[in-house]
Design a protein around this motif. Structure first.
Motif, PDB file in Angstrom:
ATOM      1  N   ILE A 149      60.521  28.748  56.528  1.00 42.76           N
ATOM      2  CA  ILE A 149      59.080  28.562  56.687  1.00 42.76           C
ATOM      3  C   ILE A 149      58.840  27.310  57.521  1.00 42.76           C
ATOM      4  N   PHE A 150      57.912  27.390  58.466  1.00 46.27           N
ATOM      5  CA  PHE A 150      57.474  26.152  59.132  1.00 46.27           C
ATOM      6  C   PHE A 150      55.956  26.059  59.025  1.00 46.27           C
ATOM      7  N   GLY A 151      55.470  24.815  58.839  1.00 43.75           N
ATOM      8  CA  GLY A 151      54.021  24.614  58.702  1.00 43.75           C
ATOM      9  C   GLY A 151      53.497  25.103  57.367  1.00 43.75           C
ATOM     10  N   ARG A 152      52.223  25.530  57.376  1.00 44.89           N
ATOM     11  CA  ARG A 152      51.521  25.840  56.133  1.00 44.89           C
ATOM     12  C   ARG A 152      51.605  27.339  55.819  1.00 44.89           C
ATOM     13  N   VAL A 153      52.685  27.718  55.165  1.00 47.93           N
ATOM     14  CA  VAL A 153      52.848  29.092  54.684  1.00 47.93           C
ATOM     15  C   VAL A 153      53.360  29.006  53.255  1.00 47.93           C
ATOM     16  N   LEU A 154      52.790  29.811  52.365  1.00 46.87           N
ATOM     17  CA  LEU A 154      53.179  29.764  50.956  1.00 46.87           C
ATOM     18  C   LEU A 154      53.866  31.052  50.547  1.00 46.87           C
ATOM     19  N   ILE A 155      54.734  30.937  49.547  1.00 45.98           N
ATOM     20  CA  ILE A 155      55.258  32.142  48.890  1.00 45.98           C
ATOM     21  C   ILE A 155      54.545  32.244  47.559  1.00 45.98           C
ATOM     22  N   GLU A 156      53.847  33.353  47.346  1.00 47.96           N
ATOM     23  CA  GLU A 156      53.083  33.528  46.115  1.00 47.96           C
ATOM     24  C   GLU A 156      53.352  34.908  45.533  1.00 47.96           C
ATOM     25  N   ASN A 157      52.983  35.058  44.266  1.00 46.69           N
ATOM     26  CA  ASN A 157      53.075  36.390  43.662  1.00 46.69           C
ATOM     27  C   ASN A 157      52.068  37.309  44.328  1.00 46.69           C
ATOM     28  N   LYS A 158      52.520  38.513  44.587  1.00 44.24           N
ATOM     29  CA  LYS A 158      51.616  39.495  45.182  1.00 44.24           C
ATOM     30  C   LYS A 158      50.815  40.122  44.047  1.00 44.24           C
ATOM     31  N   SER A 159      49.516  40.229  44.264  1.00 40.98           N
ATOM     32  CA  SER A 159      48.682  40.860  43.252  1.00 40.98           C
ATOM     33  C   SER A 159      48.720  42.366  43.449  1.00 40.98           C
ATOM     34  N   TRP A 160      49.402  43.040  42.541  1.00 44.50           N
ATOM     35  CA  TRP A 160      49.598  44.482  42.705  1.00 44.50           C
ATOM     36  C   TRP A 160      48.287  45.241  42.598  1.00 44.50           C
ATOM     37  N   LYS A 161      47.313  44.667  41.897  1.00 46.31           N
ATOM     38  CA  LYS A 161      46.045  45.379  41.679  1.00 46.31           C
ATOM     39  C   LYS A 161      45.331  45.659  43.006  1.00 46.31           C
ATOM     40  N   GLN A 162      45.621  44.825  44.020  1.00 44.17           N
ATOM     41  CA  GLN A 162      44.948  45.023  45.313  1.00 44.17           C
ATOM     42  C   GLN A 162      45.561  46.161  46.110  1.00 44.17           C
ATOM     43  N   ASP A 163      46.699  46.654  45.653  1.00 50.94           N
ATOM     44  CA  ASP A 163      47.440  47.618  46.447  1.00 50.94           C
ATOM     45  C   ASP A 163      47.704  48.876  45.627  1.00 50.94           C
ATOM     46  N   VAL A 164      46.776  49.802  45.734  1.00 54.41           N
ATOM     47  CA  VAL A 164      46.850  51.020  44.924  1.00 54.41           C
ATOM     48  C   VAL A 164      48.171  51.745  45.154  1.00 54.41           C
ATOM     49  N   THR A 165      48.605  51.770  46.423  1.00 56.99           N
ATOM     50  CA  THR A 165      49.784  52.562  46.749  1.00 56.99           C
ATOM     51  C   THR A 165      51.059  51.975  46.147  1.00 56.99           C
ATOM     52  N   SER A 166      51.011  50.728  45.712  1.00 56.11           N
ATOM     53  CA  SER A 166      52.231  50.115  45.205  1.00 56.11           C
ATOM     54  C   SER A 166      52.324  50.129  43.679  1.00 56.11           C
ATOM     55  N   CYS A 167      51.283  50.640  43.028  1.00 51.73           N
ATOM     56  CA  CYS A 167      51.251  50.613  41.564  1.00 51.73           C
ATOM     57  C   CYS A 167      52.463  51.312  40.963  1.00 51.73           C
ATOM     58  N   SER A 168      52.923  52.363  41.648  1.00 51.00           N
ATOM     59  CA  SER A 168      54.016  53.160  41.089  1.00 51.00           C
ATOM     60  C   SER A 168      55.317  52.371  40.972  1.00 51.00           C
ATOM     61  N   ILE A 169      55.433  51.249  41.699  1.00 49.80           N
ATOM     62  CA  ILE A 169      56.644  50.429  41.619  1.00 49.80           C
ATOM     63  C   ILE A 169      56.908  49.984  40.181  1.00 49.80           C
ATOM     64  N   ALA A 170      55.825  49.657  39.485  1.00 50.07           N
ATOM     65  CA  ALA A 170      55.951  49.184  38.111  1.00 50.07           C
ATOM     66  C   ALA A 170      56.619  50.241  37.229  1.00 50.07           C
ATOM     67  N   GLY A 171      56.481  51.489  37.597  1.00 47.53           N
ATOM     68  CA  GLY A 171      57.036  52.570  36.801  1.00 47.53           C
ATOM     69  C   GLY A 171      58.523  52.811  37.025  1.00 47.53           C
TER      70      GLY A 171
END
Ligand SMILES: *[C@@H]1O[C@H](CO)[C@@H](O)[C@H](O)[C@H]1NC(C)=O
Length: 235
Positions: free
Chosen positions: A212-234
């Motif tokens: 990473i250079f400069g102002r970039v963060l690693i954060e938890n992705k909020s799965w609720k914003q991504d309907v298509t990814s909900c199935s990953i939890a399963g």
């Protein structure tokens, strides 16, 4: 002496170790020419390519999605949103192919996949599993992995530099994978839907080497914003 030496070797390995970023995202919180993420590819010769990533933005201007430069070709592999045409411009070896009228919404997670086959020269773009036309771009080229500089967040107008704020990315990026071959439509849908798929052999989000250079963060992705990814939890 021996255990100490071993510890030294282990720590060197640790520092360079790829990280599993499953469930995480890169946050690019500010428009700039000084922030981005350099991705270190695995040593795999690229004769064809599939590139997939998810992203969310609220930018109403042109912005880069992915930038891979070699010393001879600054747009060796590049994806750019072009606001005027509602289009994703794609580049291989500086040759351009535009995929117009993309149904992209602001403040929404999108999955974008780009495929290019060297032997036929055919390129195709998938936005949220929706395939574009299959368009001839350029044939008979391969990219030497040793010369690649891959950057998220900034568009390279030189090999590793010459960024411009007006093309920079602001928002979040996750699940970046790059394969040295063309994925089947079924595999692309599996990626988009968050089902099981073979991770990228050139770039693998689950074993990612990056700087990473400069102002970039690693954060938890909020799965609720991504309907298509909900199935990953399963899984
Ligand atoms: C991020 O996710 C991890 C794993 O689920 C969790 O342990 C951690 O508390 C989360 N961090 C934040 C800031 O929510």
């Amino acid at each position: 002496m021996k255990p100490l030496l071993l510890l030294g070797i282990l720590c060197t390995t640790c520092a360079a170790a790829p990280q599993d970023l499953s469930g995480k995202m890169f946050t690019f919180p500010k428009e700039s020419i000084s922030s981005g993420v350099k991705l270190i590819p695995s040593e795999t010769q690229i004769t064809s390519v599939t590139l997939c990533q998810r992203y969310l933005t609220d930018l109403r201007r042109d912005h880069v999605l992915f930038s891979l430069a070699t010393p001879s070709f600054f747009n060796a592999l590049m994806l750019m949103w072009v606001e005027g045409q509602k289009s994703i411009f794609t580049y291989v070896k500086n040759a351009e192919s535009q995929f117009d009228n993309q149904d992209r919404k602001l403040n929404t997670w999108h999955s974008v996949c780009f495929t290019w086959e060297s032997s036929t020269g055919i390129a195709q773009l998938w936005l949220d599993s929706k395939p574009s036309v299959r368009r001839f771009l350029l044939s008979g080229w391969n990219i030497n992995e040793r010369s690649m500089i891959i950057i998220l967040g900034q568009e390279q107008d030189s090999h590793g530099g010459s960024f411009s704020a007006s093309q920079s990315f602001l928002g979040m990026v996750a699940d970046v994978h790059m394969w040295s071959y063309v994925l089947s439509p079924g595999q692309i849908r599996a990626y988009t839907d968050g089902r099981k798929f073979t991770p990228g052999d050139v770039i693998n989000w689950k074993a990612l080497e990056y700087r990473i250079f400069g102002r970039v963060l690693i954060e938890n992705k909020s799965w609720k914003q991504d309907v298509t990814s909900c199935s990953i939890a399963g899984i």
